[in-house]
Design a protein around this motif. Sequence first.
Motif, PDB file in Angstrom:
ATOM      1  N   PHE A  55     -14.581  -0.937   9.932  1.00  0.00           N
ATOM      2  CA  PHE A  55     -15.205  -0.739  11.243  1.00  0.00           C
ATOM      3  C   PHE A  55     -15.254   0.723  11.668  1.00  0.00           C
ATOM      4  N   VAL A  56     -14.279   1.504  11.248  1.00  0.00           N
ATOM      5  CA  VAL A  56     -14.241   2.900  11.689  1.00  0.00           C
ATOM      6  C   VAL A  56     -15.477   3.647  11.187  1.00  0.00           C
ATOM      7  N   LYS A 113     -10.511  -4.479   6.215  1.00  0.00           N
ATOM      8  CA  LYS A 113      -9.603  -4.147   7.319  1.00  0.00           C
ATOM      9  C   LYS A 113      -9.979  -2.868   8.063  1.00  0.00           C
ATOM     10  N   ASP A 114     -10.468  -1.855   7.343  1.00  0.00           N
ATOM     11  CA  ASP A 114     -10.732  -0.585   8.039  1.00  0.00           C
ATOM     12  C   ASP A 114     -12.197  -0.185   8.068  1.00  0.00           C
ATOM     13  N   PRO A 158      -9.016   5.888  19.721  1.00  0.00           N
ATOM     14  CA  PRO A 158      -9.862   4.810  19.199  1.00  0.00           C
ATOM     15  C   PRO A 158      -9.561   3.523  19.957  1.00  0.00           C
ATOM     16  N   LYS A 159     -10.569   2.680  20.104  1.00  0.00           N
ATOM     17  CA  LYS A 159     -10.408   1.494  20.962  1.00  0.00           C
ATOM     18  C   LYS A 159      -9.208   0.635  20.553  1.00  0.00           C
ATOM     19  N   PHE A 160      -9.028   0.428  19.261  1.00  0.00           N
ATOM     20  CA  PHE A 160      -7.926  -0.467  18.852  1.00  0.00           C
ATOM     21  C   PHE A 160      -6.561   0.174  19.118  1.00  0.00           C
ATOM     22  N   LYS A 199     -14.406  -1.650  17.702  1.00  0.00           N
ATOM     23  CA  LYS A 199     -12.956  -1.554  17.567  1.00  0.00           C
ATOM     24  C   LYS A 199     -12.482  -0.096  17.502  1.00  0.00           C
ATOM     25  N   TYR A 200     -13.396   0.824  17.268  1.00  0.00           N
ATOM     26  CA  TYR A 200     -13.028   2.243  17.174  1.00  0.00           C
ATOM     27  C   TYR A 200     -13.816   3.081  18.198  1.00  0.00           C
ATOM     28  N   PHE A 212       0.849  -1.197   0.000  1.00  0.00           N
ATOM     29  CA  PHE A 212       0.000   0.000   0.000  1.00  0.00           C
ATOM     30  C   PHE A 212       0.879   1.240   0.000  1.00  0.00           C
ATOM     31  N   ASN A 235      -4.023  13.735  12.888  1.00  0.00           N
ATOM     32  CA  ASN A 235      -4.219  13.359  11.480  1.00  0.00           C
ATOM     33  C   ASN A 235      -3.177  14.035  10.604  1.00  0.00           C
ATOM     34  N   TRP A 267      -2.071   1.497  12.429  1.00  0.00           N
ATOM     35  CA  TRP A 267      -2.616   0.548  11.450  1.00  0.00           C
ATOM     36  C   TRP A 267      -1.553  -0.438  10.971  1.00  0.00           C
ATOM     37  N   TRP A 319      -5.592  -4.603   2.549  1.00  0.00           N
ATOM     38  CA  TRP A 319      -6.879  -4.247   3.169  1.00  0.00           C
ATOM     39  C   TRP A 319      -7.932  -5.342   3.093  1.00  0.00           C
ATOM     40  N   ASN A 370     -10.770   8.728  11.763  1.00  0.00           N
ATOM     41  CA  ASN A 370      -9.638   8.381  10.882  1.00  0.00           C
ATOM     42  C   ASN A 370      -9.981   7.152  10.040  1.00  0.00           C
ATOM     43  N   PRO A 422      -8.245   5.259   6.988  1.00  0.00           N
ATOM     44  CA  PRO A 422      -7.001   5.311   6.210  1.00  0.00           C
ATOM     45  C   PRO A 422      -7.154   5.163   4.704  1.00  0.00           C
ATOM     46  N   THR A 423      -8.215   4.494   4.241  1.00  0.00           N
ATOM     47  CA  THR A 423      -8.360   4.324   2.789  1.00  0.00           C
ATOM     48  C   THR A 423      -9.198   5.430   2.152  1.00  0.00           C
ATOM     49  N   SER A 478      -1.411   5.863   6.779  1.00  0.00           N
ATOM     50  CA  SER A 478      -2.738   5.705   7.393  1.00  0.00           C
ATOM     51  C   SER A 478      -3.411   7.026   7.775  1.00  0.00           C
ATOM     52  N   GLY A 479      -2.666   8.116   7.740  1.00  0.00           N
ATOM     53  CA  GLY A 479      -3.254   9.406   8.097  1.00  0.00           C
ATOM     54  C   GLY A 479      -3.421   9.609   9.597  1.00  0.00           C
ATOM     55  N   LEU A 480      -3.122   8.578  10.400  1.00  0.00           N
ATOM     56  CA  LEU A 480      -3.277   8.692  11.853  1.00  0.00           C
ATOM     57  C   LEU A 480      -1.923   8.480  12.514  1.00  0.00           C
TER      58      LEU A 480
END
Lengths: 276, 276
Positions: free
Chosen positions: B59-60, B56-57, A267-269, B253-254, A13, A219, A193, B41, B219, B221-222, A225-227
Amino acid sequence: MGLWFTEKQTENFGITAKVNRTYHTEQTDFQKLDMVETAEWGNMLLLDDMVMTTEKDEFVYHEMVAHVPLFTHPNPKHVLVVGGGDGGVIREVLKHKSVEKAVLVEIDGKVIEYSKKYLPSIAGELDNPRVEVRVADGFMHIAESEKAYDVIMVDSTEPVGPAVNLFTRGFYSGIAKALKDDGIFVAQTDNPWFKSDLIRQVYKDVAEIFPVTKLYTANIPTYPSGLWTFTLGSKIHDPLKVKEERFFELDTKYYTSSLHFASFVLPKFVEDLTKK
Amino acid sequence: MGLWFTEKQTENFGITAKVNRTYHTEQTDFQKLDMVETAEWGNMLLLDDMVMTTEKDEFVYHEMVAHVPLFTHPNPKHVLVVGGGDGGVIREVLKHKSVEKAVLVEIDGKVIEYSKKYLPSIAGELDNPRVEVRVADGFMHIAESEKAYDVIMVDSTEPVGPAVNLFTRGFYSGIAKALKDDGIFVAQTDNPWFKSDLIRQVYKDVAEIFPVTKLYTANIPTYPSGLWTFTLGSKIHDPLKVKEERFFELDTKYYTSSLHFASFVLPKFVEDLTKK
């Protein structure tokens, strides 16, 4: 389509940006350095083919590295920036009038040289009389310093190449020694991420040394990932207990006193990375 | 390098992802639909060459669209999702036991069909008996509804192609009519780095209709810039005044109850988009 720069942020990616022109490219003593003009992000500094900073989004990283620890400390006078040769963190540090001296220890003088030339809005304060610029190894500078700083910011590249020592438990111990008795440090610690193991390990290492250890995020669109995460270690002062009257008006584009606190709500994760 | 998908998120910037295989590609009645397996992803749904969701993302986005308004409303029973054919928002909505009926109005039946086939972890609840799936025009459904819903979520594509009507003042007026007297709606409203004008305009339009209008972020990421905004309009209930006892344990998860509040604390340049 013309010339495009592509950074593989992981094996599978990446981001890609249209390049108007390349100002400079060089293999320095430490890393590959490219300075380019992009159509989307303005001038962009690349080290080892990774985006370090861009004119358009640099404010996020630099404000968040500098202002969170500087407002957490009640009266920061002596500040050290490890890395950060583009000068962006220094620019933000100088917005705090309490700071008498800000030392920048950058291992690669070429980063400073070309940032001054092509990123003047970022590097413009490196010649400020309150700033002392040293082209030297930050790891060694830390090892030689004792109770010297109120706040230390580690503005490093990724833990490959010249910055590999800056992500070790020994380095964080050295930082603790280099800080005064109520000192605070912050380090950029990559993104949750793709680099969750790194964040978990750094957090664990820092928490074994510093009574107050916290993770916060921001951000940054040109970073993976931007985070982005920052790990803060403090001997006494808690960034979540800063009193409202400590804050003063700042010319910022990202940081606010409200965001100071909100950036620690994860965020939780990501929160899970700070638990055993 | 093999096959890579590249999305130009702006004229001059984009993301690129390694594609292991293409499961399906089709020009539906409304848009180009691609379902691919990416190495980074997992499975990924593309509409008109833009990333809609990935295993993968996802959930956000889905957690943040669903839980913020559903916890803001004291007792949501009837919920409408406009768009959202992948089923991710519906899956999160059903975690709220108070919800008796969740209606999904997706204009493109192919999105539902291929999400069920290739994104089962996202679309798996679309056959739940509490869900009513309608393949229809969300704009028309809103126009025909009156005081029907407690919460409406607009999970649309960008304001090009089939979703163009979903970013108009007339649509938000229709939503106000379709909501009950204490109803709440939320819409995804793109990112502040490249689409600041859109966010400013939507916020202004919504604020002229809804007494409580707020912007929050997450956030993703994609998605372009990694920072996504959601605009919430509410007739009575304030998302910042939700009482602690309203929250219950959720498998997320977020989203967390702390992040519920923190997500409304905006970076300064984003906050500025909500001012005149």
